[in-house]
Design an enzyme around this catalytic site. Structure first.
Site, PDB file in Angstrom:
ATOM      1  N   ARG A 173       0.863  -1.184   0.000  1.00 37.06           N
ATOM      2  CA  ARG A 173       0.000   0.000   0.000  1.00 37.06           C
ATOM      3  C   ARG A 173       0.899   1.234   0.000  1.00 37.06           C
ATOM      4  NH1 ARG A 173      -0.392   2.411   4.953  1.00 37.06           N
ATOM      5  NH2 ARG A 173       0.563   1.304   6.701  1.00 37.06           N
ATOM      6  N   ARG A 177      -2.944  10.841   1.822  1.00 36.16           N
ATOM      7  CA  ARG A 177      -3.766  11.633   2.749  1.00 36.16           C
ATOM      8  C   ARG A 177      -4.396  12.798   2.015  1.00 36.16           C
ATOM      9  NH1 ARG A 177       0.748  12.237   7.438  1.00 36.16           N
ATOM     10  NH2 ARG A 177       0.909  10.028   8.026  1.00 36.16           N
ATOM     11  N   ARG A 250      20.065  -6.116   1.442  1.00 36.20           N
ATOM     12  CA  ARG A 250      20.617  -4.889   0.868  1.00 36.20           C
ATOM     13  C   ARG A 250      21.444  -4.226   1.960  1.00 36.20           C
ATOM     14  NH1 ARG A 250      21.730  -3.079  -3.878  1.00 36.20           N
ATOM     15  NH2 ARG A 250      20.856  -0.994  -3.703  1.00 36.20           N
ATOM     16  N   ARG A 281      19.394   9.825   0.420  1.00 37.89           N
ATOM     17  CA  ARG A 281      18.939  10.892   1.313  1.00 37.89           C
ATOM     18  C   ARG A 281      20.116  11.530   2.033  1.00 37.89           C
ATOM     19  NH1 ARG A 281      15.602   7.776   6.170  1.00 37.89           N
ATOM     20  NH2 ARG A 281      17.162   6.213   6.699  1.00 37.89           N
ATOM     21  N   GLU A 301      23.458   8.947   2.546  1.00 41.52           N
ATOM     22  CA  GLU A 301      23.178   7.518   2.653  1.00 41.52           C
ATOM     23  C   GLU A 301      23.147   6.893   1.255  1.00 41.52           C
ATOM     24  OE1 GLU A 301      19.340   5.229   4.278  1.00 41.52           O
ATOM     25  OE2 GLU A 301      20.352   6.462   5.797  1.00 41.52           O
ATOM     26  N   TYR A 349      12.457  -7.154   8.651  1.00 42.51           N
ATOM     27  CA  TYR A 349      12.652  -5.727   8.901  1.00 42.51           C
ATOM     28  C   TYR A 349      11.730  -5.317  10.038  1.00 42.51           C
ATOM     29  CZ  TYR A 349      12.834  -0.731   8.549  1.00 42.51           C
ATOM     30  OH  TYR A 349      13.006   0.591   8.860  1.00 42.51           O
ATOM     31  N   ASP A 351      10.604  -2.181  12.836  1.00 45.21           N
ATOM     32  CA  ASP A 351      10.709  -0.875  13.468  1.00 45.21           C
ATOM     33  C   ASP A 351      11.084  -1.102  14.924  1.00 45.21           C
ATOM     34  OD1 ASP A 351      10.089   0.746  11.271  1.00 45.21           O
ATOM     35  OD2 ASP A 351       7.936   0.417  11.548  1.00 45.21           O
TER      36      ASP A 351
END
Length: 369
Positions: A173, A177, A250, A281, A301, A349, A351
């Protein structure tokens, strides 16, 4: 055999540090070791001239779980930082995530209904019903304008492959917004530890025996002999000597620079989407803590292919690697005295709040039987 420790924790990132804290709190004898020359795993911050530099990339704590938020705040107060990144693409700056500011910058539209109509038109033009790859998935979600301006080149840099060769699940997804809201996360709680993440790790490991620069796998016979149980937070395939082959990742490379200016880019994170810019970035670390220093520190980065000489950052969770991981996991689950946890051991991965939740779940299974 009379062993010195109940638990040897291999890895001092959030999974290991939380588990160590909880075991120590329950009266267990705990030792934490880390292969690197510092504690904290990838959330480690390096103090450069008074600025807390996120050495392994930007880390912004965010969660909807009030219990996790209360858990970390018992160790260190968090500031009110809100992540509002920008993207520089084709000579213009755009707000992220995709919101009314982005759509005004892209199309000059400022009425939500007009944007909804425009998005529907863009999606319908593509006519994709059953996406077969990342490019088709993105086009089916946001259409060609947004995809080609803000997704395609950045994603191909990040993963090192054409978007048509990447699996669609990478972007199941895309947040859209219809409000003028630049807050990247929807979570209720968000911030950075006051004074940096090292304060959180130091508080979690307070009173616990720790040692850095120790390679567990090179010394596992001796290290196994000093503890009843191992909590292993390293790469699961490496633990088993790559018996079934290597899991893929990666990697990233960071270039950090001290600049004799108070404010370089005016924002903590700016993405660089265009393929002719080699980095993805620039992070200006002082803005994570509203710094007022007369100088600044930035990090560029660069994504890169991974090999055994590089740090493993992002697991490539395609069908082949997931099948490989399941084989390693089956072996891991059959070991009685080793607990596997964290992003490398679980090949996932995470958070930060998810790693803490995973560690607390492991604590519950271990101590509340």
């Amino acid at each position: 055999m009379n062993k010195k420790f109940d638990y040897l924790i291999v890895g001092s990132g959030l999974f290991g540090a939380v588990f160590a804290h909880e075991a120590f709190k329950r009266g267990k004898k705990v030792k934490v070791i880390d292969k690197r020359n510092h504690l904290g795993g990838n959330i480690y911050c390096q103090n450069i001239d008074g600025i807390q530099v996120h050495k392994y990339g930007a880390h912004i704590f965010h969660t909807n779980d009030e219990n996790i938020w209360k858990y970390v705040n018992q160790f260190v107060p968090f500031n009110s930082y809100i992540n509002s990144p920008l993207a520089f693409a084709k000579g213009k700056l755009y707000n992220l995530p995709f919101n009314m500011n982005t759509f005004y910058q892209l199309w000059g539209l400022f009425n939500p209904k007009d944007v909804e109509v425009k998005l529907s038109e863009e999606i319908n033009k593509c006519g994709i019903i059953d996406p077969k790859n990342l490019e088709e998935q993105a086009l089916s979600l946001v259409g060609k304008d947004i995809y080609e301006t803000l997704i395609k080149e950045y994603t191909e840099k990040q993963w090192g492959k054409p978007a048509t060769e990447l699996p669609s699940f990478i972007i199941k997804r895309l947040p859209v917004r219809f409000t003028f809201d630049n807050n990247y996360f929807n979570d209720r709680f968000q911030g950075i530890p006051v004074g940096g993440y090292n304060r959180l790790i130091d508080a979690l490991l307070d009173g616990i025996d720790t040692e850095t620069g120790i390679d567990y796998l090179k010394n596992r016979i001796h290290l196994n002999s000093i503890a009843h149980k191992i909590v292993y937070c390293g790469k699961i395939d490496e633990y088993f000597d790559y018996e079934f082959g290597h899991l893929a990742y990666r990697s990233l490379r960071f270039e950090t620079e001290i600049l004799n200016t108070q404010n370089f880019q005016g924002n903590a994170v700016i993405n660089y989407n265009d393929k002719d810019v080699p980095f993805t970035r620039i992070i200006e670390h002082k803005h994570f803590e509203f710094g007022t220093q007369s100088h600044t520190v930035i990090t560029r980065e660069y994504p890169q292919n991974w090999d055994l000489s590089k740090e493993a950052y992002y697991p490539i969770n395609d069908e082949h690697n997931q099948s490989l991981y399941k084989r390693y996991r089956l072996k891991a689950d059959n070991l009685q005295n080793v607990i596997f946890g964290g992003r490398l051991a679980e090949y996932r991965y995470y958070d930060m709040h998810q790693i803490i939740a995973s560690s607390l779940k492991a604590v519950k299974l271990e101590f509340e039987k």
